[in-house]
Design an enzyme around this catalytic site. Sequence first.
Site, PDB file in Angstrom:
ATOM      1  N   ASP A  75       0.839  -1.197   0.000  1.00  0.00           N
ATOM      2  CA  ASP A  75       0.000   0.000   0.000  1.00  0.00           C
ATOM      3  C   ASP A  75       0.875   1.248   0.000  1.00  0.00           C
ATOM      4  O   ASP A  75       2.002   1.240   0.500  1.00  0.00           O
ATOM      5  CB  ASP A  75      -0.962   0.012   1.187  1.00  0.00           C
ATOM      6  CG  ASP A  75      -0.386  -0.638   2.439  1.00  0.00           C
ATOM      7  OD1 ASP A  75       0.838  -0.858   2.511  1.00  0.00           O
ATOM      8  OD2 ASP A  75      -1.163  -0.928   3.362  1.00  0.00           O
ATOM      9  N   CYS A 100       1.396   4.918   9.444  1.00  0.00           N
ATOM     10  CA  CYS A 100       1.107   3.483   9.474  1.00  0.00           C
ATOM     11  C   CYS A 100       2.259   2.678   8.872  1.00  0.00           C
ATOM     12  O   CYS A 100       2.162   1.467   8.723  1.00  0.00           O
ATOM     13  CB  CYS A 100      -0.195   3.181   8.739  1.00  0.00           C
ATOM     14  SG  CYS A 100      -1.047   1.710   9.359  1.00  0.00           S
ATOM     15  N   HIS A 102       3.594   2.814   5.760  1.00  0.00           N
ATOM     16  CA  HIS A 102       3.535   2.390   4.358  1.00  0.00           C
ATOM     17  C   HIS A 102       4.811   2.732   3.595  1.00  0.00           C
ATOM     18  O   HIS A 102       5.077   2.134   2.552  1.00  0.00           O
ATOM     19  CB  HIS A 102       2.321   3.005   3.657  1.00  0.00           C
ATOM     20  CG  HIS A 102       1.012   2.509   4.179  1.00  0.00           C
ATOM     21  ND1 HIS A 102      -0.208   2.874   3.640  1.00  0.00           N
ATOM     22  CD2 HIS A 102       0.707   1.651   5.194  1.00  0.00           C
ATOM     23  CE1 HIS A 102      -1.185   2.284   4.303  1.00  0.00           C
ATOM     24  NE2 HIS A 102      -0.655   1.550   5.252  1.00  0.00           N
ATOM     25  N   GLU A 134      -5.819   3.169   3.495  1.00  0.00           N
ATOM     26  CA  GLU A 134      -6.332   3.731   4.745  1.00  0.00           C
ATOM     27  C   GLU A 134      -7.800   4.157   4.633  1.00  0.00           C
ATOM     28  O   GLU A 134      -8.523   4.163   5.622  1.00  0.00           O
ATOM     29  CB  GLU A 134      -5.477   4.924   5.176  1.00  0.00           C
ATOM     30  CG  GLU A 134      -4.032   4.577   5.527  1.00  0.00           C
ATOM     31  CD  GLU A 134      -3.910   3.721   6.770  1.00  0.00           C
ATOM     32  OE1 GLU A 134      -4.927   3.545   7.471  1.00  0.00           O
ATOM     33  OE2 GLU A 134      -2.811   3.223   7.041  1.00  0.00           O
ATOM     34  N   HIS A 161       2.307  -6.152   6.761  1.00  0.00           N
ATOM     35  CA  HIS A 161       2.056  -4.926   7.510  1.00  0.00           C
ATOM     36  C   HIS A 161       3.119  -4.829   8.594  1.00  0.00           C
ATOM     37  O   HIS A 161       3.431  -5.819   9.248  1.00  0.00           O
ATOM     38  CB  HIS A 161       0.668  -4.915   8.126  1.00  0.00           C
ATOM     39  CG  HIS A 161       0.189  -3.518   8.436  1.00  0.00           C
ATOM     40  ND1 HIS A 161       0.830  -2.699   9.347  1.00  0.00           N
ATOM     41  CD2 HIS A 161      -0.835  -2.802   7.932  1.00  0.00           C
ATOM     42  CE1 HIS A 161       0.202  -1.535   9.393  1.00  0.00           C
ATOM     43  NE2 HIS A 161      -0.810  -1.565   8.531  1.00  0.00           N
ATOM     44  N   HIS A 355      -0.316   4.536  13.545  1.00  0.00           N
ATOM     45  CA  HIS A 355      -1.175   5.722  13.461  1.00  0.00           C
ATOM     46  C   HIS A 355      -0.760   6.804  14.448  1.00  0.00           C
ATOM     47  O   HIS A 355      -1.454   7.811  14.591  1.00  0.00           O
ATOM     48  CB  HIS A 355      -2.657   5.367  13.641  1.00  0.00           C
ATOM     49  CG  HIS A 355      -3.234   4.572  12.519  1.00  0.00           C
ATOM     50  ND1 HIS A 355      -4.561   4.649  12.152  1.00  0.00           N
ATOM     51  CD2 HIS A 355      -2.669   3.693  11.657  1.00  0.00           C
ATOM     52  CE1 HIS A 355      -4.783   3.829  11.118  1.00  0.00           C
ATOM     53  NE2 HIS A 355      -3.641   3.241  10.816  1.00  0.00           N
TER      54      HIS A 355
END
Length: 383
Positions: A75, A100, A102, A134, A161, A355
């Site tokens: 992502d 996050c 990415h 997101e 992730h 986050h």
Amino acid sequence: MAVLTEKNLIQIRRDLHAMPELALNEFRTAAYLEKVITGFNQQYLTIKHVPDLPTALLVRVAGSAPQRTLGYRTDIDALPVSEKTGLPFASKNPGVMHACGHDIHMTVALGVLSYFSEHQPTDNLIFFFQPAEESQNGGKLAYELGVFEGEWRPDEFYGLHDNPDLPAGAIGCRLGTLFAGTTEVNIDLEGKGGHAAYPQDANDMVVAAAHLISQVQTIISRSIDPIEGGVITLGKLEAGTIRNVIAGHAHIEGTIRGLTQVMIEKIDQRLQEVGDGIAKSFNADVTVTLNQGGYLPVENDPELTQPFIDYMENASDVNYIETKPAMTGEDFGYLLSKIPGTMFWLGVEDDSQLHSATLNPNEAAIMAGINAITGFMTDRMAR
């Protein structure tokens, strides 16, 4: 260009970190990614754009004797968070941050692609640099646009992730659900406003909303198997304008989380039933609006995940950790509902959580992640 070195990769990560962009607006990010990719050996590569999803980028690596096509997704979007890390390569876009991780995801994907651009894989590979994870469910958008058709359809899909709770470079995974599915909840209650001194002439939606919220809390505790688990959080309530006026309207917003799609659909049904009951009890109009979009549970395919776990457990250079399911959402779940595959964690060892405005992943995870993934894919293609 030869295979990217760790120094190259860290610089790429820092460049990406400084240019975060929100869902469906990742134009500079996509251009940067393509510039890096066009610097690779192009002998086995084909690049694909998606006119109706312009920040999406796909790269196909032709295998030497393909029996299948392996997909790898990363992502590329960021979050509306104001960065507070103080890093020299901190976000240059005010109010937007790769909170996050990415930027780590993209860098690892580039490293894996770089490796296979120089070492032709046996099977075909599809790399999907996906916008809008997101929000705006970019995976679902891409699938519905027919992106994964013909030679661009993977037989199996993989993705990671980052996880600040795991040691840098560790690989975490599990059979079954890795991430919960999510559903947005909006509830509107319509009654009749009036004077605070004459409640008999009004229909108070503050009272109705209070009863609805209380009853919703029993859905998880009394309608859902406690072994399976689920969450309903109603995080926003708006009603009324002044202390001496009875509110004729109330608006509630919240989120549902569940570890299987069956579980989410059961919670959805019970929430609708509670809304119907409140409508009858209070002679009100209650509208429950549910939107799941592409955020289905990330349910790892057992036939693909067990070999993945077996490889990671036995690889001498991999620190494998079995993890528990998480109630956070990830739109890779939609793609896994259409194409079998596996999602896993990459440890980035940080005191700050995902986050968070202070998230600062450990860059030592990048090369460790690349080595683990290229090793697994090479092993997978030999079977």
